[in-house]
Write a protein that holds these residues in place. Structure first.
Motif, PDB file in Angstrom:
ATOM      1  N   LEU B  50       1.471  11.982   9.592  1.00 17.86           N
ATOM      2  CA  LEU B  50       0.181  11.276   9.623  1.00 17.86           C
ATOM      3  C   LEU B  50      -0.689  11.715   8.461  1.00 17.86           C
ATOM      4  O   LEU B  50      -1.371  10.911   7.821  1.00 17.86           O
ATOM      5  CB  LEU B  50      -0.514  11.518  10.962  1.00 17.86           C
ATOM      6  N   VAL B  51      -0.651  13.034   8.180  1.00 10.57           N
ATOM      7  CA  VAL B  51      -1.418  13.544   7.039  1.00 10.57           C
ATOM      8  C   VAL B  51      -0.892  12.923   5.751  1.00 10.57           C
ATOM      9  O   VAL B  51      -1.659  12.469   4.891  1.00 10.57           O
ATOM     10  CB  VAL B  51      -1.308  15.080   6.975  1.00 10.57           C
ATOM     11  N   VAL B  57      -2.313   6.692   1.470  1.00 12.71           N
ATOM     12  CA  VAL B  57      -3.195   5.520   1.505  1.00 12.71           C
ATOM     13  C   VAL B  57      -4.413   5.760   0.624  1.00 12.71           C
ATOM     14  O   VAL B  57      -4.801   4.906  -0.180  1.00 12.71           O
ATOM     15  CB  VAL B  57      -3.603   5.210   2.959  1.00 12.71           C
ATOM     16  N   ALA B  58      -5.012   6.952   0.764  1.00 13.13           N
ATOM     17  CA  ALA B  58      -6.209   7.246  -0.037  1.00 13.13           C
ATOM     18  C   ALA B  58      -5.879   7.193  -1.520  1.00 13.13           C
ATOM     19  O   ALA B  58      -6.602   6.567  -2.317  1.00 13.13           O
ATOM     20  CB  ALA B  58      -6.760   8.620   0.345  1.00 13.13           C
ATOM     21  N   SER B  59      -4.759   7.805  -1.908  1.00 12.47           N
ATOM     22  CA  SER B  59      -4.475   7.809  -3.345  1.00 12.47           C
ATOM     23  C   SER B  59      -4.051   6.418  -3.819  1.00 12.47           C
ATOM     24  O   SER B  59      -4.331   6.025  -4.955  1.00 12.47           O
ATOM     25  CB  SER B  59      -3.413   8.857  -3.688  1.00 12.47           C
ATOM     26  N   ALA B  60      -3.402   5.644  -2.956  1.00 15.48           N
ATOM     27  CA  ALA B  60      -3.032   4.284  -3.356  1.00 15.48           C
ATOM     28  C   ALA B  60      -4.267   3.448  -3.614  1.00 15.48           C
ATOM     29  O   ALA B  60      -4.351   2.720  -4.615  1.00 15.48           O
ATOM     30  CB  ALA B  60      -2.177   3.636  -2.269  1.00 15.48           C
ATOM     31  N   ILE B  61      -5.252   3.561  -2.716  1.00 13.41           N
ATOM     32  CA  ILE B  61      -6.466   2.765  -2.897  1.00 13.41           C
ATOM     33  C   ILE B  61      -7.208   3.213  -4.157  1.00 13.41           C
ATOM     34  O   ILE B  61      -7.681   2.387  -4.942  1.00 13.41           O
ATOM     35  CB  ILE B  61      -7.358   2.852  -1.641  1.00 13.41           C
ATOM     36  N   VAL B  89       2.416   3.696   2.443  1.00 11.38           N
ATOM     37  CA  VAL B  89       3.048   4.085   3.701  1.00 11.38           C
ATOM     38  C   VAL B  89       4.546   4.316   3.510  1.00 11.38           C
ATOM     39  O   VAL B  89       5.127   5.259   4.057  1.00 11.38           O
ATOM     40  CB  VAL B  89       2.769   3.023   4.786  1.00 11.38           C
ATOM     41  N   LEU B  90       5.171   3.474   2.705  1.00  9.59           N
ATOM     42  CA  LEU B  90       6.610   3.638   2.485  1.00  9.59           C
ATOM     43  C   LEU B  90       6.910   4.958   1.782  1.00  9.59           C
ATOM     44  O   LEU B  90       7.853   5.665   2.142  1.00  9.59           O
ATOM     45  CB  LEU B  90       7.169   2.457   1.677  1.00  9.59           C
ATOM     46  N   VAL B 104       2.848  13.665  -2.703  1.00 14.04           N
ATOM     47  CA  VAL B 104       2.621  12.300  -2.231  1.00 14.04           C
ATOM     48  C   VAL B 104       1.557  11.599  -3.077  1.00 14.04           C
ATOM     49  O   VAL B 104       1.665  10.426  -3.405  1.00 14.04           O
ATOM     50  CB  VAL B 104       2.288  12.286  -0.715  1.00 14.04           C
ATOM     51  N   VAL B 105       0.551  12.383  -3.483  1.00 17.39           N
ATOM     52  CA  VAL B 105      -0.518  11.772  -4.279  1.00 17.39           C
ATOM     53  C   VAL B 105       0.021  11.310  -5.631  1.00 17.39           C
ATOM     54  O   VAL B 105      -0.194  10.171  -6.054  1.00 17.39           O
ATOM     55  CB  VAL B 105      -1.688  12.774  -4.464  1.00 17.39           C
ATOM     56  N   SER B 106       0.773  12.181  -6.301  1.00 14.83           N
ATOM     57  CA  SER B 106       1.248  11.789  -7.622  1.00 14.83           C
ATOM     58  C   SER B 106       2.310  10.692  -7.517  1.00 14.83           C
ATOM     59  O   SER B 106       2.341   9.765  -8.343  1.00 14.83           O
ATOM     60  CB  SER B 106       1.801  13.003  -8.369  1.00 14.83           C
ATOM     61  N   GLY B 107       3.143  10.763  -6.516  1.00 14.58           N
ATOM     62  CA  GLY B 107       4.163   9.723  -6.353  1.00 14.58           C
ATOM     63  C   GLY B 107       3.534   8.359  -6.120  1.00 14.58           C
ATOM     64  O   GLY B 107       3.917   7.361  -6.740  1.00 14.58           O
TER      65      GLY B 107
END
Lengths: 174, 351, 482
Positions: B50-51, B57-61, B89-90, B104-107
């Motif tokens: 969930l984290v 989501v935050a970094s995508a936006i 999400v994916l 996750v953020v950089s990816g």
């Protein structure tokens, strides 16, 4: 080392023989002109400032004309020419004319025609029939809509009409 | 009642009505279909997922916003079209739930900025942005990407991480005192099979270990089932078509079944492959990304089968945790070619 | 009764047809003034044969066919021609010439209708043309020329009652209430075509119409096969219907007659029956007046040239401010800018639609290549691919991907999640492609003519030079000799 040199030499020789056996320049030029002419619309209107499509094709291959001088062919033809001649694509230069929105053919107002034969001489594709002092008419199936017959007409009796109104009944070329 | 019309009426071009549908609706339903799998993921592997989802989501936006501003595109129109959320999400679902935050953020940022917006944004990307983001992480940080927690099922997880522990692990990178990564993690079923076979064990011996459940890895098989359920729901809603998922699964199952029949001791069977790793996620949610997939019916079948087959090859003979991401990217590459040679016959024309 | 399916593509739409079929068919109010455009059929406009001030009778010809494909036009009432002038038209961008007739209310019928020259099928076809009949299903192609171009004998006549567009129910009502007209019209057209087969297609939800047709067919000389097709839009599209019924496709760029099929709308054959049997040319038609902004939707028998406002008033007026006033159905109809436009031969339906009736497209998003459009395309095209090529102006690819084969049914627009106005763009791109293909088709002939001319000019020039040289030589030798 020796083996490597030998192999390279063999490859170089093979490559050279292939390169040397390519077609002579003059024949290649003829073929290219033929290919370029094949994508031109054959309207023979002369708007490219050459006397017909073949002369324009020749000028294109010789590098003295640009690919965007053919309004009847429009941007689609310019694109094909760019591909064929390996030059950057450009849309048609409006200086040479505007691509018509729909197929057009010449139409003679037969009541006004005085039978001067001037249009017959101007037609590059022999699409006008008639004799001196007799009314002329356009064979719609042969007319390319090049407009070359319009300026010579002394009584302004030739107009362009959409082919939808003047159906081309015989499409012998298809 | 109105007697006469005095005003000019607005006109429109036919058709004057459309189906109540939008890109946003499609994307929202896809996200909804992923929800059960994410919840199950949290049940088996802890709240870390969930984290990760929130981070992604935050970094995508943020990345989407930056890209839209730089490209001078209408932010409001595109920011919440949902496509960036799916990418996020994916990626989050592909990463281990305790992976460090910057992963996750950089990816995600790479996926959105490079794979999506540098190619022209929504609708123009050649490659699946989520898989580009994931593949970049996989090649750059292989160690972090293999640290999967043990599933909390059948007593496999020996250490119970609290939410605080999880957050600390993700953001600071430190496990609770006295624990080591080896204690927290265990190999994924795919890893277990690969390393076990390399270590000279037979498949039966490997699958006898407690990490394996009914057909695949414990926990994993249920998550894959949840993904399958979400995918079937999307099929019923006609958000996705059957061609790609079926072809992916066939491309995966067919070679697996054949190899298993030839040498059952060294090659896992079809059911194991269908429920391992990202099989279902890949088949129903990743390969079906319309933008980067083939569009013709026959093309979709070829595209899907290619993905399944390549994924199987990478899993079986390659050195990566899973083959889905590279399989998708490789087939993305082939899409223009596939589409070009599978144009359907037009009504009234010969082929 | 057999049922045949649309081969591929199409949409299951909410038909909204029930609303307008609860009342029986009735006549609309006859207006004081009727406006008749000479350009309300496919092909060239008709040419007026009356002058302002002329007295005309009901059914009297007022315009004759122009050149090429065209149609006759008759006066729907008796009265006086008030004026002939260009007026704004619902169908065309430019105003078209209209004959304006003032109704004298006497309703005197024109007695001088011509008779067929003999009882041959050919004469019958020519005589049908005199009735001013055009395809009433929406294509408005003149029926006379269509029959005259059809095979001489043994065609398969398909009578199209598969009224697939939402809201429209005029054909359904016609078949329910005037099945005898449809059957006897089919009989007449069969005779004109010397057809060996006749199939009447209705949709599977038109049970009443199918029953009425079967009852009427019992008294008929021909035995039409009555076939149902599923009510999927556009099952009633000419090409789609032909394929569903015969299993054959109409080749691209060809006409149904090229595969021995002639397709006529049920309204058209009923009009043929009224003309041949009763001597009444096409001066009226059935129009569905419907939509949530219409108080009491119904089907009306309407004289051509009647203002739409009159029809709406006949149906109780507007129940609400219409969001759109559509002539035709919501998928392919034309949105009118006001209700003073008049009913023309092709007006099958008026939808006074409220916002609730129409789902307006949202903001246009980029294509996400989902392929929903390709699934519903009844011409098996790839609209998303075509759209790309339209935007890029790639005519070669537009040709290869079949833009010309698009029937503009609107299915792709309807399902597009990105709300792209595909049909609008396709329609805009077609003329340029048509011109390009025409040019390409012409090129070999034009090139041959040009080369032949060049060769001839060169030969003439050479001959002239040779003659000149000959003369010069003759002259020179003359001087030498002297």
């Amino acid at each position: 080392m020796l083996v490597a040199t030998l192999i390279s030499a063999v490859f170089a020789a093979a490559l050279a023989s292939v390169l040397l056996r390519t077609t002579p320049r003059e024949i290649a030029r003829e073929r290219l002109i033929e290919a370029v002419n094949a994508v031109l619309p054959q309207t023979q209107c002369g708007r490219c400032t050459f006397s017909g499509c073949k002369p324009y094709a020749t000028a294109l291959v010789d590098g003295v004309a640009d690919i965007n001088h053919c309004p009847p062919g429009g941007n689609a033809t310019a694109r094909l020419l760019a591909d064929l001649l390996n030059r950057p694509y450009k849309p048609v230069d409006p200086q040479f004319g505007v691509t018509p929105a729909q197929p057009m053919v010449a139409w003679i107002d037969e009541e006004a025609c005085i039978g001067c034969t001037k249009c017959i001489q101007a037609c590059p594709v022999d699409a006008i029939v008639g004799a001196s002092k007799f009314m002329h008419t356009v064979i719609a199936a042969q007319c390319t809509g090049c407009e070359l017959c319009i300026p010579p007409c002394p009584v302004d009796c030739i107009h362009l009409r959409p082919t939808a109104d003047v159906p081309r009944t015989a499409h012998s070329a298809s | 009642m109105i007697e006469t019309l005095n005003t000019q009426l607005p006109t429109s071009q036919p058709p004057h009505t459309v189906a109540p549908n939008s890109v946003g609706r499609v994307m929202r339903l896809v996200l909804l279909a992923l929800a059960p799998a994410i919840l199950l993921h949290a049940v088996f592997f802890g709240v870390g997922i969930l984290v990760q989802v929130l981070l992604a989501v935050a970094s995508a936006i943020a990345a989407e916003y930056v890209a839209l501003r730089l490209r001078r595109q209408p932010v409001r129109k595109y920011l919440f079209d949902g496509s960036a959320l799916i990418t996020a999400v994916l990626i989050a679902m592909c990463l281990p739930s305790l992976a460090p935050w910057w992963l996750v953020v950089s990816g995600t940022a790479f996926g959105i900025l490079v794979a999506k917006h540098l190619y022209g944004g929504l609708g123009s990307n050649v490659f699946n942005p989520a898989m580009v983001g994931y593949a970049v992480l996989l090649v750059s940080f292989p160690v972090q990407l293999t640290r999967w927690p043990s599933p909390d099922v059948a007593g496999l997880a020996t250490i119970d991480l609290t939410l605080l522990d999880t957050l600390r692990t993700i953001f600071v990178g430190s496990l609770p005192p006295g624990t080591t990564w080896d204690a927290v993690t265990s190999p994924t079923p795919l890893d277990a099979v690969r390393s076990g076979l390399q270590g000279g064990f037979t498949l039966r011996e490997i699958q006898a270990s407690p990490t394996f459940g009914l057909v695949g890895g414990r926990g994993w098989e249920w998550i894959n089932l949840a993904v399958l359920a979400g995918g079937v729901w999307l099929l019923v809603l006609k958000i996705i078509r059957w061609h790609i998922p079926v072809a992916v699964l066939a491309g995966l199952a067919m070679p697996a079944a054949i190899m298993h029949a030839i040498d059952p001791g060294s090659y896992a069977g079809a059911f194991f492959h269908l429920t391992a790793g990202a099989s279902m996620l890949g088949a129903f949610f990743i390969a079906t990304d319309p933008v980067s997939a083939a569009t013709t019916e026959r093309g979709k079948l070829i595209y899907g089968f290619g993905i399944g087959f390549i994924a199987y090859v990478i899993r079986t003979w390659g050195g990566y945790p899973d083959g889905m991401a590279f399989a998708v990217l490789l087939m993305n590459l082939a899409v223009p070619l596939i589409d070009r040679y599978t144009v359907p016959r037009i009504y009234g024309r010969e082929t | 009764m057999t049922t045949r399916a649309l081969t591929r593509g199409g949409l299951k739409l909410d038909t909204h047809k029930r609303r307008s079929t609860t009342h029986p068919l009735r006549a609309a109010t006859t207006p004081e003034v009727l406006v008749l455009s000479v350009d309300q059929h496919a092909g060239s406009p008709a040419v007026p044969i009356v002058k302002p001030g002329d007295r005309v009778l009901r059914g009297q010809p007022i315009a004759e066919p122009g050149h090429g494909v065209s149609a006759w036009l008759h006066s729907p009432v008796s009265g006086i021609v008030r004026t002939i002038e260009p007026r704004p038209s619902a169908l065309h961008r430019d105003p078209s010439v209209c004959i304006v007739i003032e109704n004298d209310g006497a309703n005197r019928v024109f007695e001088g209708q011509p008779q067929p020259r003999d009882d041959s099928p050919q004469a019958l076809r020519e005589h049908i043309a005199r009735g001013g009949i055009v395809g009433l299903g929406g294509a408005i192609f003149p029926t006379g020329p269509k029959l005259l171009r059809a095979p001489e004998r043994n065609a398969h006549l398909i009578v199209n009652g598969a009224e697939c567009e939402p809201w429209i129910s005029c054909d359904d009502m016609l078949m329910r209430e005037r099945a005898d007209q449809v059957i006897s019209g089919a009989e007449i057209v069969c005779r004109a075509l010397q057809a060996e087969r006749c199939t009447i297609a209705v949709e599977d939800d038109m049970t009443e119409a199918a029953q009425a047709l079967r009852a009427a067919a019992k008294q008929s000389k021909i035995v039409p096969e009555i076939v149902t097709v599923p009510s999927i839009y556009p099952a009633g599209g000419e090409r789609q219907l032909i394929t569903a019924l015969t299993g054959h496709e109409v080749p691209s760029g060809k006409l149904p007659q090229d595969i021995g099929v002639v397709c006529q709308n049920v309204g058209t054959v009923a009009a043929v029956a009224r003309w041949i049997r009763d001597g009444e040319p096409l001066i009226s038609r059935i129009v569905t007046v419907t939509g949530s902004a219409t108080k009491d939707p119904a089907n009306l028998e309407v004289l051509l040239g009647t203002p739409i406002a009159t029809l709406i008033a006949d149906c109780g007026g507007y129940a609400a401010q219409p969001a759109r006033l559509i002539m035709g159905g919501t998928m392919m109809g034309v949105a009118l800018d006001h209700d003073r436009h008049v009913v023309v031969k092709g007006t099958n339906c008026i939808v006074a639609a409220t916002h609730e009736d129409l789902e307006p497209p949202g903001p246009e998003m980029p294509c996400i290549r989902c392929g929903a459009c390709a699934e519903v395309c009844p011409a098996f095209l790839l609209p998303q691919q075509l759209h790309r090529y339209v935007l890029a102006g790639e005519l070669e690819n537009l040709d290869r991907y079949g833009l010309i084969d698009c029937i503009e049914c609107g299915c792709c627009d309807y399902v597009c999640p990105s709300q792209i106005p595909l049909v609008e763009r396709f329609r805009a791109a077609k003329p340029e492609l048509v011109r390009y293909l025409d040019m390409r088709g012409m090129a070999p002939l034009a090139r041959a003519s040009y080369e032949a001319r060049e060769a001839r000019l060169a030969r003439l020039e050479a001959e002239r030079q040779a003659q000149l040289a000959e003369k010069r030589r003759a002259l020179a030798s003359k001087f030498k000799n002297s």
